[in-house]
Structure formats: C-alpha cells, structure tokens
Scaffold this motif. Structure first.
Motif, mmCIF file in Angstrom:
data_model
loop_
_atom_site.group_PDB
_atom_site.id
_atom_site.type_symbol
_atom_site.label_atom_id
_atom_site.label_comp_id
_atom_site.label_asym_id
_atom_site.label_seq_id
_atom_site.Cartn_x
_atom_site.Cartn_y
_atom_site.Cartn_z
ATOM 1 N N HIS A 204 0.912 -1.198 -0.018
ATOM 2 C CA HIS A 204 -0.002 -0.079 0.004
ATOM 3 C C HIS A 204 0.676 1.133 0.101
ATOM 4 C CE1 HIS A 204 -3.997 1.825 0.890
ATOM 5 N NE2 HIS A 204 -3.356 2.531 1.680
ATOM 6 N N VAL A 206 1.296 5.135 0.060
ATOM 7 C CA VAL A 206 0.723 6.546 0.357
ATOM 8 C C VAL A 206 1.612 7.785 0.030
ATOM 9 C CG1 VAL A 206 -0.097 8.249 2.264
ATOM 10 C CG2 VAL A 206 -0.241 5.676 2.459
ATOM 11 N N ILE A 213 -2.170 13.829 2.190
ATOM 12 C CA ILE A 213 -2.289 12.538 1.454
ATOM 13 C C ILE A 213 -2.516 12.742 0.071
ATOM 14 C CG2 ILE A 213 -2.851 10.126 1.252
ATOM 15 C CD1 ILE A 213 -2.704 10.046 4.349
ATOM 16 N N GLN A 216 -3.632 7.452 -2.162
ATOM 17 C CA GLN A 216 -3.114 6.025 -1.487
ATOM 18 C C GLN A 216 -3.862 4.826 -2.163
ATOM 19 O OE1 GLN A 216 -4.100 5.004 2.620
ATOM 20 N NE2 GLN A 216 -5.344 7.197 2.430
#
Ligand SMILES: Nc1ncnc2c1ncn2[C@@H]1O[C@H](COP(=O)(O)OP(=O)(O)O)[C@@H](O)[C@H]1O
Ligand SMILES: [Mg+2]
Length: 379
Positions: A204, A206, A213, A216
C-alpha cells in the motif's frame, strides 16, 4: 480484517506551521505500507507521531484498536529503524540486540537465545562479537533491524533506512527487508522519498505532499490511475510527460498545442469546449515511428543509451521523453513520429490538476484522429 493502525483526522502543527493536514489512514495487520513524497512533505513527522515522539495537535491515532494519543513511546509497542542506525557504538552486535530485552528485565540467557534466533534470520550470526565500527553499512542496517525484530513489536516503523547505502546495496537491502516482512508478517510503515522503493516494496503506497495525502492505494493502481498531476509526475521513472492542451470547440477532442506541434486527440467522452487540460503520456507508452505516421511529430534533441534502453528527449518546450528498449537508431536532429495508444493516455484538468475520468474508461477514443494505422516500421 484487523486494523493495526488507524489515523483519523490527524493534524500536526509546529507553532504556526501546519505539518500534517487531516491525515486519514487505515492499515490492516501485516501490511507493508510506504509513505512516499518529496523532502519536507511530512513523512517523518507522521512516522514520529505514530511512534509517540511527536504529539499530534488534533485527531485520533490508534494502534491495534487502542487510542495512542497520550501513550508514551515506550508503551506503544512499535519499533523504529532509522537511516542513522542509532546503534550503541561501545556495545557488540549481541549486546546491541539484547539491550532492549535486558532493560525490560529479560534474563541474560533468554535474551541471548532471542538474539541468536534473530541473528540467524538476518544473517548476523557470525558477527555477534563485533562492534558497529567493524561492520559495513549493510551489516549495521541489519543490526538496527534485528534490534527492532527482537522486540516483536506490533509495528515496524522505518525512516529512510537505506539512504546511507550505495545504490547496489540499496537494491539488495530492499529485497531483504521485504523478504523479512513476508516471514514475520508484522505491520510495517516505511518512509522513503524514493518512489521506486515505495513501488517495489509496499502493498500500500501513500503519496504525500505538503502535509497532505495526495493519493493512496496499491502501487500499480497509482501508476495506472494517478488521481492528479502531482502523483502522475511523482510515480514512474522517467517521469510522465505533460503536454498543455485545450478541449476543442465541439467538446469531442483535445487539441495539443505546444512549441510548433499541433495535434488532435479524439475523446471518447464529452468535455466542456475550451477547457484547459494537460495530457499525460508516460515515456514507456510511446512508440517511435516514421514522421507523419504517428499522432504527431517531434524534433529530436538528446539521445541517451544505457545499452538496454534508449532515452530520446525532444527539442521542444515542454520537452517530451520517450523510452525504447534496445539501442534504437534515432539521432539528434531527426524528426520522428510518436505512436500513442490512447488507452494509455492520461488527462488532467489544467486548473486543478485533478484527473479527468470518463464514465466508461478510457477517456480518449480508439485512435488519434491524425494518426494513420500504427506502423511497425521503426526509424
Ligand atoms: N521540530 C520541528 N519544528 C518545526 N518544523 C518542523 C519540525 N520538524 C519538522 N518540521 C517541518 O515540518 C515539515 C515536514 O518535515 P518532515 O516530516 O521531517 O519531512 P520529510 O520527512 O517528509 O522530509 C518540514 O517543512 C519541516 O521543516
Ligand atoms: Mg524525513
């Protein structure tokens, strides 16, 4: 599914400076997460907040379901691995490994046994009596990781752990860290400014910028569908090409207009006529064909070959980069055509930078209007 790390609306101020802005993150147990972004975007601040080394200004931070906001670092049961290793110079490898157990009251023999077990998995068994100064950079990094592993933490937090290593060792160590993660299956949060590290190591990714952010998701989803121009330019190497363009009068095509190049790309959807847009093309998604045979032509500026690949940069503003495998025969000063698969084009709103998606992907129609049949003939 168990959530190991949860951040809800996390904000962090250093005085008036807003370092983390409304960070929301949910990380499942056993996931390898990479926090990636340019220097100063807040990666370390986020990681240090998780470790309890920084106090967040607002929001909620949970580890294994328990609220951590006011829990001191020692009690969070996470282990950090830094770029600087932070080994005790006057202790041997074995003492570095057993130290954290000993101060928690673990008996000497038991601590030693734990150290031996960890050292066996990280390839340090033969170095237990050495001091940090007697180790290579890669070996020191392994000691730092072993020291984290021996504590069986709920999560490993890595802050650019490979930045001090040379390129070859970095490639080796990133595989080693990932293999270790696969064996231990502990949750790992890994900070890096290197998108290749993030893409290759993480489940994962980000992407952060200026405390926010930006996107993601799974690595290849970010590559295939970057949510905005920033992510598009950050993920992928060499970087995506961006061409300024405008939606045509009928709203059914996009007119590329840069330097002396003008070309039309038919849309598979309708967009507001006159909308300023940016067309994104990855260097690896363009094929060089004879002039006049592609979507448009460009004059060649610089040609660089690494042996396995050839990088062709156009003599235009903005510059376009094309990558071809093999040697290629293009020279500086040539005019070449670029064949483009419309399915691999990206479109962004020039004002907001946000990705423009058609209801039924892709956004561009089957073939660029000016292109003839794609030619297999290369120059
Ligand atoms: N203790 C601090 N006091 C004030 N500003 C800080 C402090 N620590 C970090 N910052 C600022 O917060 C921003 C994010 O820093 P950091 O999280 O270290 O970035 P990254 O790790 O992504 O390079 C930077 O602009 C940095 O200057
Ligand atoms: Mg940092």
């Amino acid at each position: 599914m168990t959530l190991q790390i949860e951040l809800n609306g996390v904000n962090k101020y250093y005085g008036a400076f807003h370092a983390l802005k409304d960070i929301n993150l949910a990380i499942e147990e056993g996931t390898f997460v990479a926090l990636v972004g340019p220097s100063g975007c807040g990666k370390s601040t986020l990681l240090r907040s998780l470790a309890g080394l920084e106090k967040i200004s607002a929001g909620e931070m949970k580890i294994a379901g328990a609220l951590m906001n006011n829990v001191p670092p020692r009690k969070r049961d996470v282990a950090m691995v830094f770029q600087s290793y932070a080994l005790y110079p006057h202790m041997t490898v074995e003492e570095n490994l057993t130290y954290s157990l000993r101060i928690r009251g673990v008996k000497k023999a038991e601590a030693r046994k734990a150290a031996e077990e960890v050292a066996a998995t990280t390839g340090l068994s033969h170095l237990m009596k050495r001091y940090p100064r007697e180790l290579s950079g890669g070996q020191r990094q392994r000691v730092a990781m072993s020291r984290a592993i021996i504590r069986h933490p709920k999560a490993f937090l890595f802050d650019e752990p490979l930045s001090n290593l040379d390129a070859a060792l970095r490639v080796h160590m990133r595989k080693e860290i990932r293999a270790l993660h696969d064996r231990l299956r502990a949750t790992s949060v890994y900070v890096t400014h290197d998108q290749i590290e993030a893409m290759t190591m993480a489940d994962h990714v980000v992407v952060m910028r200026d405390g926010v952010i930006e996107q993601q998701g799974r690595p290849l989803d970010l590559y295939d569908k970057p949510a905005n121009r920033f992510v598009a330019g950050f993920i992928g190497s060499p970087a995506m090409n961006f061409i300024p363009a405008v939606v045509g009068e009928g709203g059914a095509d996009v007119i590329l207009d840069f330097d002396r190049t003008r070309a039309r790309l038919a849309l598979a959807t309708r967009l507001p006529p006159g909308l300023a847009v940016t067309v994104g093309i990855r260097p690896e998604h363009v094929r060089i064909v004879a002039a006049g045979e592609g979507a448009f032509d460009i004059p060649v500026g610089v040609v660089e070959s690494t042996g396995s690949a050839t990088y062709v940069t156009s003599a235009t503003q903005p510059e376009l980069t094309v990558v071809e495998t093999g040697r290629g025969e293009v020279k500086s000063g040539d005019v070449i055509g670029l064949a483009i698969d419309p399915k691999q084009l990206h479109l962004f709103d020039a004002a907001t930078g946000n990705r423009i998606e058609a209801e039924r992907a892709p956004v561009f129609a089957a073939l660029p209007t000016r292109a003839r049949r794609p030619s297999l003939q290369s120059l």
